[in-house]
Scaffold this motif. Structure first.
Motif, PDB file in Angstrom:
ATOM      1  N   PRO A  19      50.270 162.727  69.928  1.00 21.30           N
ATOM      2  CA  PRO A  19      49.934 162.243  70.938  1.00 21.30           C
ATOM      3  C   PRO A  19      51.172 161.398  71.975  1.00 21.30           C
ATOM      4  O   PRO A  19      51.687 160.676  71.242  1.00 21.30           O
ATOM      5  N   PRO A  20      50.497 161.482  73.213  1.00 20.02           N
ATOM      6  CA  PRO A  20      51.389 160.247  73.979  1.00 20.02           C
ATOM      7  C   PRO A  20      51.388 159.174  73.653  1.00 20.02           C
ATOM      8  O   PRO A  20      50.339 158.460  73.429  1.00 20.02           O
ATOM      9  N   HIS A  21      52.818 158.662  73.217  1.00 18.48           N
ATOM     10  CA  HIS A  21      52.729 157.423  73.210  1.00 18.48           C
ATOM     11  C   HIS A  21      54.421 156.678  73.428  1.00 18.48           C
ATOM     12  O   HIS A  21      54.187 157.436  73.586  1.00 18.48           O
ATOM     13  N   SER A  22      54.161 155.357  73.406  1.00 18.54           N
ATOM     14  CA  SER A  22      55.416 154.356  73.778  1.00 18.54           C
ATOM     15  C   SER A  22      56.069 154.089  72.236  1.00 18.54           C
ATOM     16  O   SER A  22      55.000 153.709  71.755  1.00 18.54           O
ATOM     17  N   ASP A  23      56.810 153.526  71.944  1.00 22.23           N
ATOM     18  CA  ASP A  23      57.467 152.930  70.764  1.00 22.23           C
ATOM     19  C   ASP A  23      57.545 152.187  71.084  1.00 22.23           C
ATOM     20  O   ASP A  23      58.498 151.199  71.685  1.00 22.23           O
ATOM     21  N   TYR A  24      57.276 151.169  69.992  1.00 20.19           N
ATOM     22  CA  TYR A  24      56.633 149.509  69.777  1.00 20.19           C
ATOM     23  C   TYR A  24      58.417 148.549  69.916  1.00 20.19           C
ATOM     24  O   TYR A  24      59.025 148.590  70.818  1.00 20.19           O
ATOM     25  N   GLY A  25      59.072 149.423  69.185  1.00 22.05           N
ATOM     26  CA  GLY A  25      60.369 148.957  69.339  1.00 22.05           C
ATOM     27  C   GLY A  25      61.559 149.035  70.326  1.00 22.05           C
ATOM     28  O   GLY A  25      61.387 149.368  71.157  1.00 22.05           O
ATOM     29  N   SER A  26      62.825 148.306  70.416  1.00 20.91           N
ATOM     30  CA  SER A  26      63.496 147.921  71.146  1.00 20.91           C
ATOM     31  C   SER A  26      64.539 149.756  71.883  1.00 20.91           C
ATOM     32  O   SER A  26      64.469 150.460  72.681  1.00 20.91           O
ATOM     33  N   VAL A  58      68.229 159.837  72.552  1.00 15.85           N
ATOM     34  CA  VAL A  58      68.333 157.977  72.322  1.00 15.85           C
ATOM     35  C   VAL A  58      66.729 157.895  74.077  1.00 15.85           C
ATOM     36  O   VAL A  58      66.792 157.452  74.345  1.00 15.85           O
ATOM     37  N   GLN A  59      65.958 157.178  73.456  1.00 19.07           N
ATOM     38  CA  GLN A  59      64.443 156.655  74.361  1.00 19.07           C
ATOM     39  C   GLN A  59      64.986 155.098  73.726  1.00 19.07           C
ATOM     40  O   GLN A  59      64.383 154.172  72.911  1.00 19.07           O
ATOM     41  N   PRO A  60      64.722 154.366  75.224  1.00 15.79           N
ATOM     42  CA  PRO A  60      64.623 153.082  75.396  1.00 15.79           C
ATOM     43  C   PRO A  60      62.927 152.174  74.456  1.00 15.79           C
ATOM     44  O   PRO A  60      61.640 153.952  75.336  1.00 15.79           O
ATOM     45  N   ASP A  62      59.482 149.380  74.169  1.00 15.68           N
ATOM     46  CA  ASP A  62      58.467 148.707  74.035  1.00 15.68           C
ATOM     47  C   ASP A  62      59.302 147.223  74.610  1.00 15.68           C
ATOM     48  O   ASP A  62      59.390 146.710  75.861  1.00 15.68           O
ATOM     49  N   GLN A  63      60.094 146.942  73.682  1.00 20.24           N
ATOM     50  CA  GLN A  63      60.737 146.337  73.852  1.00 20.24           C
ATOM     51  C   GLN A  63      61.588 145.866  74.288  1.00 20.24           C
ATOM     52  O   GLN A  63      61.642 144.401  75.200  1.00 20.24           O
ATOM     53  N   LEU A  64      62.651 147.038  74.923  1.00 17.14           N
ATOM     54  CA  LEU A  64      63.388 146.645  76.131  1.00 17.14           C
ATOM     55  C   LEU A  64      62.366 146.788  77.502  1.00 17.14           C
ATOM     56  O   LEU A  64      63.805 145.601  78.365  1.00 17.14           O
ATOM     57  N   GLU A  65      61.472 147.058  77.146  1.00 18.54           N
ATOM     58  CA  GLU A  65      60.827 146.981  78.649  1.00 18.54           C
ATOM     59  C   GLU A  65      60.441 145.454  78.880  1.00 18.54           C
ATOM     60  O   GLU A  65      60.544 144.898  80.124  1.00 18.54           O
ATOM     61  N   ILE A  66      59.929 144.591  77.879  1.00 10.63           N
ATOM     62  CA  ILE A  66      59.604 143.225  77.523  1.00 10.63           C
ATOM     63  C   ILE A  66      61.091 142.501  78.182  1.00 10.63           C
ATOM     64  O   ILE A  66      60.528 141.745  78.908  1.00 10.63           O
ATOM     65  N   TYR A  72      63.651 148.132  82.995  1.00  5.70           N
ATOM     66  CA  TYR A  72      63.934 149.244  81.720  1.00  5.70           C
ATOM     67  C   TYR A  72      62.635 149.612  81.220  1.00  5.70           C
ATOM     68  O   TYR A  72      61.762 149.041  81.266  1.00  5.70           O
ATOM     69  N   LYS A  73      62.647 151.052  81.627  1.00  2.00           N
ATOM     70  CA  LYS A  73      60.684 151.393  80.654  1.00  2.00           C
ATOM     71  C   LYS A  73      61.051 152.057  79.653  1.00  2.00           C
ATOM     72  O   LYS A  73      61.823 152.499  79.242  1.00  2.00           O
ATOM     73  N   SER A  74      59.490 151.942  78.932  1.00  2.00           N
ATOM     74  CA  SER A  74      59.847 152.219  78.117  1.00  2.00           C
ATOM     75  C   SER A  74      59.095 153.896  77.774  1.00  2.00           C
ATOM     76  O   SER A  74      58.321 154.449  79.149  1.00  2.00           O
ATOM     77  N   VAL A  75      59.447 154.933  77.513  1.00  2.00           N
ATOM     78  CA  VAL A  75      59.581 156.094  77.736  1.00  2.00           C
ATOM     79  C   VAL A  75      58.244 156.824  76.431  1.00  2.00           C
ATOM     80  O   VAL A  75      57.811 157.016  75.851  1.00  2.00           O
ATOM     81  N   ILE A  76      56.863 157.483  77.301  1.00  2.00           N
ATOM     82  CA  ILE A  76      56.445 157.716  76.777  1.00  2.00           C
ATOM     83  C   ILE A  76      55.827 158.678  76.478  1.00  2.00           C
ATOM     84  O   ILE A  76      57.174 160.567  77.586  1.00  2.00           O
ATOM     85  N   HIS A  77      56.244 159.453  75.232  1.00  2.00           N
ATOM     86  CA  HIS A  77      56.365 161.157  74.556  1.00  2.00           C
ATOM     87  C   HIS A  77      55.627 161.554  73.969  1.00  2.00           C
ATOM     88  O   HIS A  77      54.696 160.484  73.775  1.00  2.00           O
ATOM     89  N   ARG A  78      55.680 162.230  73.833  1.00  2.00           N
ATOM     90  CA  ARG A  78      54.557 163.377  73.157  1.00  2.00           C
ATOM     91  C   ARG A  78      55.238 164.135  71.594  1.00  2.00           C
ATOM     92  O   ARG A  78      56.829 164.475  72.387  1.00  2.00           O
TER      93      ARG A  78
END
Ligand SMILES: O=C(O)CCC(=O)C(=O)O
Ligand SMILES: [Fe+2]
Length: 162
Positions: A19-26, A58-60, A62-66, A72-78
């Motif tokens: 399902p749609p989500h963003s990854d928490y890492g950088s 390569v996807q940014p 959440d950590q990069l957004e924070i 930079y915005k984290s990517v929502i993907h599915r």
């Protein structure tokens, strides 16, 4: 590292592999065996990420957004599935340590760019997703909403998937 296997699905329009989500890492680095990864744009439209020979995605996260205070915005993907063949993806998820607190870089905070996020951590993210429906909200929006309430003293309603 996550290795994901999505079997062929007889009715792919009725199912999602992930399902749609963003990854928490950088950063997340993905290698996919065939198309299926999709990313959401600002207008909430989905786009398939093409498979390019010898290239990695390569996807940014959440950590990069924070850390960038939202620059930079984290990517929502599915992940979608297809009716013909099994699909594999290998996702290399790069994150700071479990308990490490991550907040906006002080150099990126000033009167024009107030702090937009409270500190988060990987363990905070895991607690959040184990206690909440991931279709209903994202950890990064949760820590952003809290900080916006603190900063503005107001409860600001924010859309979930943005
Ligand atoms: O299968 C894919 O392409 C996406 C996998 C993914 O988003 C993940 O493992 O976090
Ligand atoms: Fe992901």
């Amino acid at each position: 590292m996550a290795v994901n296997c999505y079997p062929a699905c007889p009715e792919p329009h009725l199912a999602l592999g992930m399902p749609p989500h963003s990854d928490y890492g950088s950063l997340t680095i993905i290698n996919q065996s065939s198309t299926g990864l999709q990313i959401m744009d600002h207008g909430k439209n989905w786009h398939s990420v093409p498979v390019i020979e010898e290239a990695l995605v390569v996807q940014p996260g959440d950590q990069l957004e924070i850390m960038s205070n939202g620059q930079y915005k984290s990517v929502i993907h599915r992940a979608t599935v297809n009716s013909e063949k099994k699909r594999l993806s290998i996702a290399s998820l790069h994150s700071l340590a479990l308990e490490k607190k991550v907040g906006p870089a002080p150099e990126l905070v000033d009167s024009q760019h107030p702090i937009s996020y409270n500190e988060g951590s990987f363990s905070g993210f895991l607690d959040y997703i184990s206690g909440n429906d991931i279709m209903e909200g994202r950890y990064i929006r949760h820590i952003e909403e809290r900080s916006m309430k603190v900063n503005a003293g107001a409860n600001i309603a924010l859309g979930h998937f943005r």
